[in-house]
Design a protein around this motif. Structure first.
Motif, PDB file in Angstrom:
ATOM      1  N   MET A  54       0.833  -1.217   0.000  1.00 35.80           N
ATOM      2  CA  MET A  54       0.000   0.000   0.000  1.00 35.80           C
ATOM      3  C   MET A  54       0.863   1.260   0.000  1.00 35.80           C
ATOM      4  SD  MET A  54      -2.778  -1.512  -0.343  1.00 35.80           S
ATOM      5  CE  MET A  54      -3.615   0.011  -0.664  1.00 35.80           C
ATOM      6  N   ILE A  55       2.008   1.211   0.694  1.00 33.58           N
ATOM      7  CA  ILE A  55       2.948   2.345   0.664  1.00 33.58           C
ATOM      8  C   ILE A  55       3.460   2.553  -0.761  1.00 33.58           C
ATOM      9  CG2 ILE A  55       5.279   3.054   1.376  1.00 33.58           C
ATOM     10  CD1 ILE A  55       4.674   1.851   4.131  1.00 33.58           C
ATOM     11  N   PHE A  56       3.755   1.461  -1.443  1.00 36.34           N
ATOM     12  CA  PHE A  56       4.231   1.492  -2.831  1.00 36.34           C
ATOM     13  C   PHE A  56       3.174   2.115  -3.741  1.00 36.34           C
ATOM     14  CE2 PHE A  56       4.426  -1.178  -6.822  1.00 36.34           C
ATOM     15  CZ  PHE A  56       5.504  -0.513  -7.394  1.00 36.34           C
ATOM     16  N   PHE A  57       1.912   1.658  -3.621  1.00 28.53           N
ATOM     17  CA  PHE A  57       0.846   2.181  -4.477  1.00 28.53           C
ATOM     18  C   PHE A  57       0.549   3.652  -4.175  1.00 28.53           C
ATOM     19  CE2 PHE A  57      -0.772  -2.397  -4.840  1.00 28.53           C
ATOM     20  CZ  PHE A  57      -0.118  -2.574  -6.057  1.00 28.53           C
ATOM     21  N   ALA A  58       0.608   4.019  -2.893  1.00 29.53           N
ATOM     22  CA  ALA A  58       0.383   5.427  -2.534  1.00 29.53           C
ATOM     23  C   ALA A  58       1.468   6.306  -3.147  1.00 29.53           C
ATOM     24  CB  ALA A  58       0.364   5.590  -1.012  1.00 29.53           C
ATOM     25  N   GLY A  59       2.717   5.806  -3.163  1.00 28.69           N
ATOM     26  CA  GLY A  59       3.813   6.557  -3.789  1.00 28.69           C
ATOM     27  C   GLY A  59       3.564   6.783  -5.268  1.00 28.69           C
ATOM     28  N   ILE A  60       3.063   5.756  -5.956  1.00 34.91           N
ATOM     29  CA  ILE A  60       2.730   5.897  -7.380  1.00 34.91           C
ATOM     30  C   ILE A  60       1.629   6.937  -7.553  1.00 34.91           C
ATOM     31  CG2 ILE A  60       1.716   4.723  -9.376  1.00 34.91           C
ATOM     32  CD1 ILE A  60       3.037   2.151  -8.419  1.00 34.91           C
ATOM     33  N   TYR A  61       0.627   6.888  -6.670  1.00 31.01           N
ATOM     34  CA  TYR A  61      -0.548   7.762  -6.787  1.00 31.01           C
ATOM     35  C   TYR A  61      -0.160   9.228  -6.724  1.00 31.01           C
ATOM     36  CZ  TYR A  61      -5.413   9.235  -5.876  1.00 31.01           C
ATOM     37  OH  TYR A  61      -6.647   9.811  -5.934  1.00 31.01           O
ATOM     38  N   TYR A  62       0.513   9.640  -5.630  1.00 34.11           N
ATOM     39  CA  TYR A  62       0.804  11.074  -5.554  1.00 34.11           C
ATOM     40  C   TYR A  62       2.077  11.446  -6.280  1.00 34.11           C
ATOM     41  CZ  TYR A  62       3.044   9.463  -1.165  1.00 34.11           C
ATOM     42  OH  TYR A  62       3.769   8.783  -0.223  1.00 34.11           O
ATOM     43  N   GLY A  63       2.918  10.459  -6.631  1.00 33.56           N
ATOM     44  CA  GLY A  63       4.065  10.756  -7.480  1.00 33.56           C
ATOM     45  C   GLY A  63       3.633  11.171  -8.875  1.00 33.56           C
ATOM     46  N   ALA A  64       2.567  10.540  -9.382  1.00 25.84           N
ATOM     47  CA  ALA A  64       2.051  10.883 -10.713  1.00 25.84           C
ATOM     48  C   ALA A  64       1.537  12.314 -10.755  1.00 25.84           C
ATOM     49  CB  ALA A  64       0.946   9.914 -11.111  1.00 25.84           C
ATOM     50  N   MET A  65       1.034  12.804  -9.615  1.00 23.26           N
ATOM     51  CA  MET A  65       0.547  14.184  -9.579  1.00 23.26           C
ATOM     52  C   MET A  65       1.705  15.174  -9.730  1.00 23.26           C
ATOM     53  SD  MET A  65      -2.595  13.736  -9.422  1.00 23.26           S
ATOM     54  CE  MET A  65      -2.552  12.070 -10.059  1.00 23.26           C
ATOM     55  N   TYR A  66       2.840  14.843  -9.129  1.00 27.02           N
ATOM     56  CA  TYR A  66       4.029  15.691  -9.289  1.00 27.02           C
ATOM     57  C   TYR A  66       4.513  15.663 -10.734  1.00 27.02           C
ATOM     58  CZ  TYR A  66       5.122  16.521  -4.295  1.00 27.02           C
ATOM     59  OH  TYR A  66       5.120  16.938  -2.989  1.00 27.02           O
ATOM     60  N   GLY A  67       4.649  14.446 -11.287  1.00 29.16           N
ATOM     61  CA  GLY A  67       5.217  14.296 -12.628  1.00 29.16           C
ATOM     62  C   GLY A  67       4.354  14.883 -13.721  1.00 29.16           C
ATOM     63  N   GLY A  68       3.034  14.894 -13.511  1.00 25.61           N
ATOM     64  CA  GLY A  68       2.116  15.385 -14.544  1.00 25.61           C
ATOM     65  C   GLY A  68       2.352  16.831 -14.925  1.00 25.61           C
ATOM     66  N   SER A  69       2.873  17.618 -13.977  1.00 29.11           N
ATOM     67  CA  SER A  69       3.101  19.041 -14.278  1.00 29.11           C
ATOM     68  C   SER A  69       4.239  19.231 -15.273  1.00 29.11           C
ATOM     69  CB  SER A  69       3.408  19.810 -12.986  1.00 29.11           C
ATOM     70  OG  SER A  69       4.577  19.290 -12.369  1.00 29.11           O
ATOM     71  N   THR A  70       5.192  18.307 -15.338  1.00 30.87           N
ATOM     72  CA  THR A  70       6.356  18.462 -16.220  1.00 30.87           C
ATOM     73  C   THR A  70       5.940  18.508 -17.682  1.00 30.87           C
ATOM     74  OG1 THR A  70       7.727  17.283 -14.613  1.00 30.87           O
ATOM     75  CG2 THR A  70       8.592  17.479 -16.851  1.00 30.87           C
TER      76      THR A  70
END
Length: 496
Positions: A54-70
């Motif tokens: 679940m920690i791994f999936f949560a990292g993917i979830y909010y990591g994608a929000m950071y990367g999307g701005s690029t």
């Protein structure tokens, strides 16, 4: 503190780092959202410890929000729907040589908003869970009915399309042996369907396979022009204009994440409109690019995404595509999110929440100095990328039960996902209906048993009646408002 101790172990820190890295990469690459990534990796993490997973999936979830701005800022290509507004001003800033400032305010704003929203989750989630424990079967059934209607109405282009997708999910959830009567339902005599359809298989088929095939078949081959990178830093004036925008946007985004009709599109547009109205530099909006127009929407996006964990963890209600997949991930480990989760799996919940604080710091470190590296991901050819996703999905699903029937079903569901995307039917309500449908059926039966078979039991509880009124309002009010709305200016001119 126990949650931080669990999340801070070397293994869980490594899972958080890998999740944040994959999430950022997923956000940077257009066409691959966090829901697709989580669905694709679900089968592969079946043997992993639930907390680490679940920690791994949560990292993917909010990591994608950071990367999307690029990609939004440099290419004017939003990787996620929540990044659409960022592209409006961010790309204008990039074209005027200020890509670095836009990327910096997006990353720092996401960090600030994510941290504040995580604090809200920390203190509000237990309170909501304590109150939700007092609800009975009638209230739970109405709550799930509210989840069905709001998710269908908000995530779809139209309520009719959303409800159609929901009913497909409810139908899939009925397949298998009825838990109360022990009768096989809708199996067609196929032994593999006796245990019901695997949520993981449906999620992987709809999101990973469906999205990939759709991109291959229908997405254009247009090449975007990339704007030149400048040094990632912010001037004193940029900080002065960004900080109030971050704070305003955070408190716009959090409420939209916590309600079942949440999502990040509405708060990002609201934040953009607010900043445009309050800004002293209105002339920059839509021309050279206003930094507030990047800072606000990015902060609102991240705050809303983090706050979606409140209804997911306390009520078991997903409010976005990715939380619908996360709900399936919980159930895959035999864990049912809801009011009892904090008592039955407290260690997992607090480790997950603690990992959000740690992940936010990781993402800030990963995004600001390494933005040049992330941009290079855009040079990966689409053909090998999509082929890799399909291979991952196929191997993962086959590894669950080593069943050839599962692979046939996987690609049949994938083709259904392509058809749904092609005709603008949302896919999230299918997963929501499939997961919550059997639970809603059980609660309805329990409620009718309490009411001795009388449907009036749903009108005898104040909370149940209030939820029913909200359900009717969600379905009726938008149509009523459209009907009562006065004719627009062009209509008046035409009539004249």
């Amino acid at each position: 503190m126990q949650g931080f101790a669990t999340a801070g172990t070397p293994v869980n820190l490594l899972w958080a780092l890998v999740g944040c890295t994959i999430g950022t990469a997923v956000g940077v690459l257009p066409g691959i959202g966090p829901a697709t990534a989580v669905a694709m990796l679900l089968p592969i993490t079946l043997k992993v410890d639930p907390t680490a997973s679940m920690i791994f999936f949560a990292g993917i979830y909010y990591g994608a929000m950071y990367g999307g701005s690029t990609t939004s800022i440099l290419l004017n290509t939003p990787g996620e729907s929540g990044s659409m507004v960022t592209a409006m001003e961010g790309n204008k800033m990039a074209k005027n040589g200020r890509a670095g400032a836009a990327l910096a305010t997006a990353a720092i704003g996401s960090f600030v908003a994510g941290t504040i929203a995580t604090i809200v989750v920390t203190f509000c989630a237990p309170f909501v869970a304590n109150y939700a424990v007092k609800l009975g079967p009638p209230e739970y059934f109405m709550l799930m009915l509210l989840a069905f209607t709001t998710v269908s109405a908000v995530l779809g282009k139209s309520t009719l399309r959303g409800l159609t997708a929901l009913f497909v999910g409810l139908a899939l959830g009925l397949v298998g042996i009825d838990q109360i009567t022990g009768v096989a339902r809708y199996t067609g005599g196929v032994p593999e369907l006796m245990d019901g359809l695997e949520v993981v298989l449906i999620a992987v088929g709809l999101f990973a396979v469906g999205e990939t095939l759709y991109n291959v078949l229908y997405e254009g081959r247009s090449v975007e022009t990339q704007n030149r990178m400048s040094r990632v830093h912010m001037t004193r004036d940029d900080w002065r204009r960004s900080v109030p925008a971050w704070l305003r946007a955070t408190f716009i985004g959090i409420p939209f994440g916590t309600i079942p009709a949440g999502g990040s599109e509405i708060p990002t547009f609201l934040s953009y409109a607010t900043e445009k109205k309050l800004s002293d530099h209105k002339e920059e909006f839509g021309t050279t690019g206003a930094i507030e127009g990047v800072a606000g929407p990015e902060a609102a996006n991240n705050a809303a995404i983090t706050a979606t964990l409140i209804p997911l963890l306390t009520l078991g209600i997903p409010t976005s595509n990715t939380t619908a997949i996360l709900l399936g991930a919980f159930q895959n480990y035999g864990i049912q999110p809801g009011p009892q989760l904090f008592d039955t799996n407290g260690a997992l919940v607090w480790a997950l929440i603690a990992s959000l604080y740690i992940g936010n710091v990781m993402l800030l470190v990963l995004n600001l100095p390494l933005v040049g590296l992330w941009v290079k991901l855009l040079k990966i050819p689409k053909a090998p990328l999509y082929a890799g996703i399909l291979i991952f999905a196929t191997v993962g699903v086959y590894g669950m039960r080593q069943s050839a029937f599962d692979l046939v079903l996987l690609y049949a569901i994938g083709l259904l996902g392509v058809v749904m995307r092609r005709f603008d039917f949302p896919t999230a309500p299918v997963v929501v209906g499939m997961i919550l449908g059997p639970l809603a059926e059980a609660q309805m039966r329990n409620a009718l048993s309490i009411g001795e078979g009388h449907w009036g039991i749903f009108l005898q509880r104040p909370v149940s009646v209030a939820l029913l009124v909200i359900v009717v309002g969600v379905l009726v009010l938008p149509r009523l408002m459209r009907w009562l709305r006065p004719p627009t200016e062009p209509d008046v001119v035409t009539r004249a």
